[in-house]
Enzyme design. Structure first.
Site, PDB file in Angstrom:
ATOM      1  N   ALA A  37      -8.464  -7.705  26.098  1.00 40.73           N
ATOM      2  CA  ALA A  37      -8.850  -7.345  27.462  1.00 40.73           C
ATOM      3  C   ALA A  37      -9.488  -5.958  27.485  1.00 40.73           C
ATOM      4  O   ALA A  37     -10.472  -5.724  28.180  1.00 40.73           O
ATOM      5  CB  ALA A  37      -7.639  -7.382  28.376  1.00 40.73           C
ATOM      6  N   SER A  85     -22.155 -15.438  20.232  1.00 40.20           N
ATOM      7  CA  SER A  85     -20.929 -15.231  20.973  1.00 40.20           C
ATOM      8  C   SER A  85     -21.059 -15.936  22.324  1.00 40.20           C
ATOM      9  O   SER A  85     -22.025 -16.668  22.553  1.00 40.20           O
ATOM     10  CB  SER A  85     -20.719 -13.743  21.136  1.00 40.20           C
ATOM     11  OG  SER A  85     -19.436 -13.519  21.621  1.00 40.20           O
ATOM     12  N   GLU A 119     -13.261 -26.954  27.614  1.00 41.06           N
ATOM     13  CA  GLU A 119     -12.411 -26.921  26.423  1.00 41.06           C
ATOM     14  C   GLU A 119     -11.513 -25.706  26.490  1.00 41.06           C
ATOM     15  O   GLU A 119     -11.883 -24.684  27.054  1.00 41.06           O
ATOM     16  CB  GLU A 119     -13.267 -26.779  25.155  1.00 41.06           C
ATOM     17  CG  GLU A 119     -14.030 -28.019  24.803  1.00 41.06           C
ATOM     18  CD  GLU A 119     -15.055 -27.755  23.701  1.00 41.06           C
ATOM     19  OE1 GLU A 119     -15.105 -26.624  23.184  1.00 41.06           O
ATOM     20  OE2 GLU A 119     -15.796 -28.688  23.402  1.00 41.06           O
ATOM     21  N   LYS A 121     -10.042 -22.353  25.063  1.00 35.49           N
ATOM     22  CA  LYS A 121     -10.601 -21.335  24.170  1.00 35.49           C
ATOM     23  C   LYS A 121      -9.455 -20.855  23.303  1.00 35.49           C
ATOM     24  O   LYS A 121      -8.544 -20.187  23.774  1.00 35.49           O
ATOM     25  CB  LYS A 121     -11.194 -20.190  24.985  1.00 35.49           C
ATOM     26  CG  LYS A 121     -11.880 -19.151  24.140  1.00 35.49           C
ATOM     27  CD  LYS A 121     -12.573 -18.147  25.048  1.00 35.49           C
ATOM     28  CE  LYS A 121     -13.373 -17.125  24.287  1.00 35.49           C
ATOM     29  NZ  LYS A 121     -12.710 -16.532  23.138  1.00 35.49           N
ATOM     30  N   LYS A 319     -12.010 -16.020  30.772  1.00 32.16           N
ATOM     31  CA  LYS A 319     -10.923 -15.341  30.063  1.00 32.16           C
ATOM     32  C   LYS A 319      -9.666 -15.326  30.922  1.00 32.16           C
ATOM     33  O   LYS A 319      -9.683 -14.842  32.051  1.00 32.16           O
ATOM     34  CB  LYS A 319     -11.334 -13.895  29.743  1.00 32.16           C
ATOM     35  CG  LYS A 319     -12.395 -13.786  28.664  1.00 32.16           C
ATOM     36  CD  LYS A 319     -11.779 -14.119  27.300  1.00 32.16           C
ATOM     37  CE  LYS A 319     -12.588 -13.566  26.145  1.00 32.16           C
ATOM     38  NZ  LYS A 319     -12.186 -12.267  25.674  1.00 32.16           N
ATOM     39  N   CYS A 413      27.627   3.467  16.454  1.00 33.70           N
ATOM     40  CA  CYS A 413      27.473   2.420  17.456  1.00 33.70           C
ATOM     41  C   CYS A 413      27.535   3.058  18.848  1.00 33.70           C
ATOM     42  O   CYS A 413      28.471   3.799  19.150  1.00 33.70           O
ATOM     43  CB  CYS A 413      28.586   1.387  17.300  1.00 33.70           C
ATOM     44  SG  CYS A 413      28.624   0.196  18.652  1.00 33.70           S
ATOM     45  N   CYS A 431      27.415  -3.104  13.422  1.00 32.97           N
ATOM     46  CA  CYS A 431      28.640  -2.433  13.814  1.00 32.97           C
ATOM     47  C   CYS A 431      29.755  -3.319  13.274  1.00 32.97           C
ATOM     48  O   CYS A 431      29.840  -4.495  13.615  1.00 32.97           O
ATOM     49  CB  CYS A 431      28.741  -2.335  15.333  1.00 32.97           C
ATOM     50  SG  CYS A 431      30.372  -1.821  15.874  1.00 32.97           S
ATOM     51  N   CYS A 436      34.718  -3.796  18.833  1.00 34.64           N
ATOM     52  CA  CYS A 436      33.654  -3.115  19.570  1.00 34.64           C
ATOM     53  C   CYS A 436      33.507  -3.775  20.947  1.00 34.64           C
ATOM     54  O   CYS A 436      33.347  -4.994  21.036  1.00 34.64           O
ATOM     55  CB  CYS A 436      32.340  -3.210  18.798  1.00 34.64           C
ATOM     56  SG  CYS A 436      30.956  -2.519  19.728  1.00 34.64           S
TER      57      CYS A 436
HETATM   58  S1  IVH Z   1     -18.167 -22.579  21.783  1.00 35.54           S
HETATM   59  C1  IVH Z   1     -22.429 -20.149  20.898  1.00 35.54           C
HETATM   60  N1  IVH Z   1     -15.740 -23.373  22.249  1.00 35.54           N
HETATM   61  O1  IVH Z   1     -14.638 -17.918  21.078  1.00 35.54           O
HETATM   62  C2  IVH Z   1     -20.957 -20.035  20.737  1.00 35.54           C
HETATM   63  N2  IVH Z   1     -16.026 -21.254  21.228  1.00 35.54           N
HETATM   64  O2  IVH Z   1     -15.603 -15.575  22.473  1.00 35.54           O
HETATM   65  C3  IVH Z   1     -20.307 -21.334  21.103  1.00 35.54           C
HETATM   66  N3  IVH Z   1     -13.951 -20.130  20.665  1.00 35.54           N
HETATM   67  O3  IVH Z   1     -17.606 -17.559  19.231  1.00 35.54           O
HETATM   68  C4  IVH Z   1     -18.855 -21.214  20.998  1.00 35.54           C
HETATM   69  N4  IVH Z   1     -12.606 -21.703  21.415  1.00 35.54           N
HETATM   70  O4  IVH Z   1     -15.393 -18.403  18.010  1.00 35.54           O
HETATM   71  C5  IVH Z   1     -16.503 -22.380  21.765  1.00 35.54           C
HETATM   72  N5  IVH Z   1     -13.657 -24.271  22.691  1.00 35.54           N
HETATM   73  C6  IVH Z   1     -14.409 -23.275  22.207  1.00 35.54           C
HETATM   74  C7  IVH Z   1     -13.860 -22.114  21.631  1.00 35.54           C
HETATM   75  C8  IVH Z   1     -14.709 -21.111  21.159  1.00 35.54           C
HETATM   76  C9  IVH Z   1     -12.676 -20.519  20.820  1.00 35.54           C
HETATM   77  C10 IVH Z   1     -14.370 -18.846  20.058  1.00 35.54           C
HETATM   78  C11 IVH Z   1     -15.637 -18.974  19.254  1.00 35.54           C
HETATM   79  C12 IVH Z   1     -16.639 -18.146  20.026  1.00 35.54           C
HETATM   80  C13 IVH Z   1     -15.754 -17.146  20.683  1.00 35.54           C
HETATM   81  C14 IVH Z   1     -16.430 -16.500  21.873  1.00 35.54           C
END
Ligand code: IVH
Length: 683
Positions: A37, A85, A119, A121, A319, A413, A431, A436
């Site tokens: 964070a 990323s 999905e 993360k 996030k 203690c 202890c 105790c």
């Molecule tokens: S898709 C173009 N799906 O999080 C990048 N990434 O903070 C597409 N990650 O680089 C990434 N779970 O290493 C994708 N369900 C998920 C993920 C995921 C974890 C990671 C991954 C990515 C990073 C980004």
């Protein structure tokens, strides 16, 4: 204006250095200086500066790069397609704004909505797998995003990753992206073992996974139970997919693990509902997640949307609130448990972590305090993941007060002033005073606790009160309280109703089965499972107390350590006297016939059962006990190995997962039939 620009550039320079250093320490050293964070906040500040002053967004800016320089200990590996990323969203508004941008760019409308894949993360280590003609050719970490580290030998030790894809018609080239992670159970077990051995614990599962993957010797990696989960693709040649969900299904069939919780929606509000649901159920999955990734499903639409320099426009990462937070360490105190083990714990400036206020966190033992080098007055990171006890991860060294002193275990203690000793070869101080007062207090709380006699009304507060008033001076006194009703009524805190409830709770405790009595006694190493095993072989306190260590060890399922601990406990005169008193006071001393003969003991042997949701007739512990008494294994997470999932009211993701995996599910009635007959409901 130039002045404002100069100030912005100075801040930008400073932030860039910090971010670059942080990435290096995160990716290469597996030792991040910030929480995710905090890192995100620094990164958002960089982005904001560049938005206000676009001249700052040069190719050298960390916003234009992903990852970190690679560790030269591993051969460099150029990714067929760069690993980018993701942009982040931190609120519903930001997620909706992203989906609006996507819809606009694609010219989508209510008639033709954009389909989103949601999905989880996973908080792991990004990995790139290259399969050529169906065989694993190379595995690499993200590295700079363009060039990663070749960790093929390390990845090859992970059972989840097939060397050969399970398909007759493999693409000539398939680049699969995923995450290597440390399953939570295994991570906790590993850390607990390290703490017992007096070794430094890993900060979190991600660092554990990163450290395990980046072992030069793959045999060391093999010892760690890493898993992998795939969520994306790079270059694919010799096969055409039209959607992401289709591609995921294909690799799943080909033997690569993909996340089960993935869902597809046409409406961003449904995507948000998915986010909310998983934010509250994030601890229901057996790995650590830190967000939800929402992606456009159709690959032609992805192409249309394209990329910015660092991230695709077709995906966004929501996030979740962090499970780690920073706060001040106000003090370090020591608790002495029922067996005499002395455990240092942190007294913290209260801080909210993932929805719960944390004021105390364990520090395990003196070795951990030294390994982490936390000092009173430090700013520290505190972590709370699921049901796990909150932990101090480590100090924020840059904020250490100049006068902060290293901590060491007090000589005596804090409860009885007898010396605290650390036996040779052990990680914990103890202890050794059996009288105790805190050992007694903890023993009483344990005796009344859920896994033992489960005495309602005898929680910590009432234990303290009874001790302070001298109404209880040892464990047996609990069962003498029925004769002291008037004394109880005289207590300020106790009305008639409370006293009656407490006494009723104690009567119920008196009737608890023998294995629970054994657990209540505080015998070293003797938990519920061993207690049951013991009672099945020796169905009375008399039989157990007169058994020799050899007889105990001859019992199937009882090893030398437990045999010795049980024998030593009963051989201690004050314990023998306690047993006499408890029997005299009518506490269960004989096993129930069914318990003793083990009639049902193997009925469910070999089956693995998951219990989820609320049952009417059973607490979670009772359901677990009933299953274990019949030989079933009870697990916390649904997998392909689960035999049946018992589904109570308000069950969540575990029921969904069972459905997806086609695992039989039992409602309460079916559960009772299952207990009685051993018959599995059909899926
Ligand atoms: S898709 C173009 N799906 O999080 C990048 N990434 O903070 C597409 N990650 O680089 C990434 N779970 O290493 C994708 N369900 C998920 C993920 C995921 C974890 C990671 C991954 C990515 C990073 C980004």
């Amino acid at each position: 204006m130039p002045e404002a620009f100069d100030a912005a550039r100075a801040r930008h320079d400073e932030l860039s250095r910090t971010v670059r250093d942080a990435r290096y320490r995160y990716y290469v050293l597996s030792d991040p200086p910030f929480t995710d964070a905090e890192f995100d906040a620094l990164f958002q500040e960089l982005l904001a500066l560049e938005e206000a002053h676009p001249a700052l967004a040069t190719a050298a800016s960390p916003t234009q790069q992903v990852g970190a320089p690679v560790d030269t200990a591993f051969p460099p590996a150029r990714h067929p397609q760069p690993m980018l990323s993701l942009d982040n969203a931190f609120s519903r508004e930001e997620l909706v704004a992203w989906s609006e941008r996507v819809n606009k760019r694609l010219g989508a409308d209510a008639e033709h909505p954009v389909r989103f894949v949601c999905e989880l993360k996973i908080d792991g280590v990004a990995i790139d797998l290259v399969y050529r003609d169906g065989l694993l050719e190379r595995a690499a970490t993200r590295g700079t995003g363009v060039i990663g580290e070749d960790v093929t030998a390390q990845i090859a030790t992970i059972d989840d990753v097939p060397y050969r894809l399970h398909t007759d018609d493999p693409p000539s080239l398939l680049e699969v992206r995923g995450e290597v992670y440390y399953p939570l159970d295994a991570f906790e077990a590993m850390n607990a073992a390290r703490i017992e051995r007096g070794e430094e614990a890993f900060m979190n599962p991600r660092n554990g996974a990163s450290g395990a993957l980046r072992q030069k010797d793959p045999e060391v990696t093999r010892q760690r139970p890493l898993s992998v989960w795939c969520h994306g693709f790079g270059v694919v040649e010799g096969h055409t997919f039209t959607t992401h969900s289709e591609a995921l299904a294909w690799v799943r069939d080909a033997g690569l693990p993909t996340p089960l919780e993935t869902a597809v929606f046409d409406d961003v509000e449904d995507a948000w509902a998915f986010v909310e649901r998983w934010t509250s159920e994030r601890h229901e999955v057996p790995y650590e997640i830190d967000g939800v990734v929402v992606k456009v499903d159709r690959l032609d639409q992805r192409e249309q949307l394209g990329f910015t320099s660092r991230a695709p426009r077709w995906a966004i990462a929501y996030k979740m609130p962090p499970v780690e937070q920073e706060t001040t360490l106000r003090g370090i105190e020591v608790n002495v448990g029922r067996t005499g083990k002395a455990t240092p714990y942190a007294v913290l400036e209260p801080v909210v972590v993932a929805g719960t206020t944390i004021t105390f966190a364990t520090l395990h033992n003196e070795i951990q305090v030294h390994a982490k080098d936390v000092r009173v007055g430090d700013r520290v990171m505190v972590r709370r993941a699921g049901d796990v006890i909150p932990e101090v991860v480590g100090p924020v060294l840059s904020k250490r007060p100049p006068d902060a002193q290293p901590w060491s275990m007090p000589a005596d203690c804090p409860f009885c002033a007898q010396p605290l000793v650390r036996p040779e070869g052990e990680a914990h101080h103890r202890c050794e005073n059996v009288d105790c007062p805190n050992r007694l207090r903890e023993s009483l709380t344990h005796l009344a606790g859920r896994g033992a006699l489960d005495i309602e009304g005898l929680g910590e507060k009432n234990v303290d009160l009874l001790l302070a008033e001298g109404l209880v001076t040892d464990l047996a006194d609990v069962f003498r309280l029925r004769d002291r009703r008037d004394d109880l009524l005289a207590l300020e805190r106790f009305g008639e109703k409370k006293v009656d409830n407490l006494l009723a709770g104690i009567e119920a405790g008196r009737q608890q089965p023998l294995d629970r009595v054994l657990v209540a006694l505080n015998i070293h190493h003797l938990g519920p499972t061993y207690a049951k095993t013991l009672v099945r072989a020796l169905p009375s306190l008399d039989a157990i107390r007169s058994a020799t260590p050899e007889q105990l060890e001859a019992i199937d399922g009882i090893g030398p350590i437990i045999a010795r601990a049980v024998h030593a406990w009963f051989a201690t005169p004050r314990n023998a006297q306690l047993i006499d008193e408890l029997v005299e006071l009518g506490v269960t001393a004989e096993a129930e016939p069914a318990e003793a003969t083990g009639e049902d003991a193997d009925l469910l042997a070999g089956l693995t059962v998951v219990v989820t949701g609320t049952l009417e007739g059973y607490t979670r512990d009772e359901a677990k006990a009933a299953l274990e008494a019949r030989g079933a294994k009870v697990s916390g997470s649904v997998s392909g190995r689960t035999s049946v999932v018992v589904v109570g009211a308000d069950a969540g993701s575990k029921a969904d997962k069972a459905q997806q995996l086609g695992i039989p599910m039992a409602d309460e009635a079916a559960f009772e039939r299952f207990l009685a007959t051993g018959q599995l409901p059909t899926a």
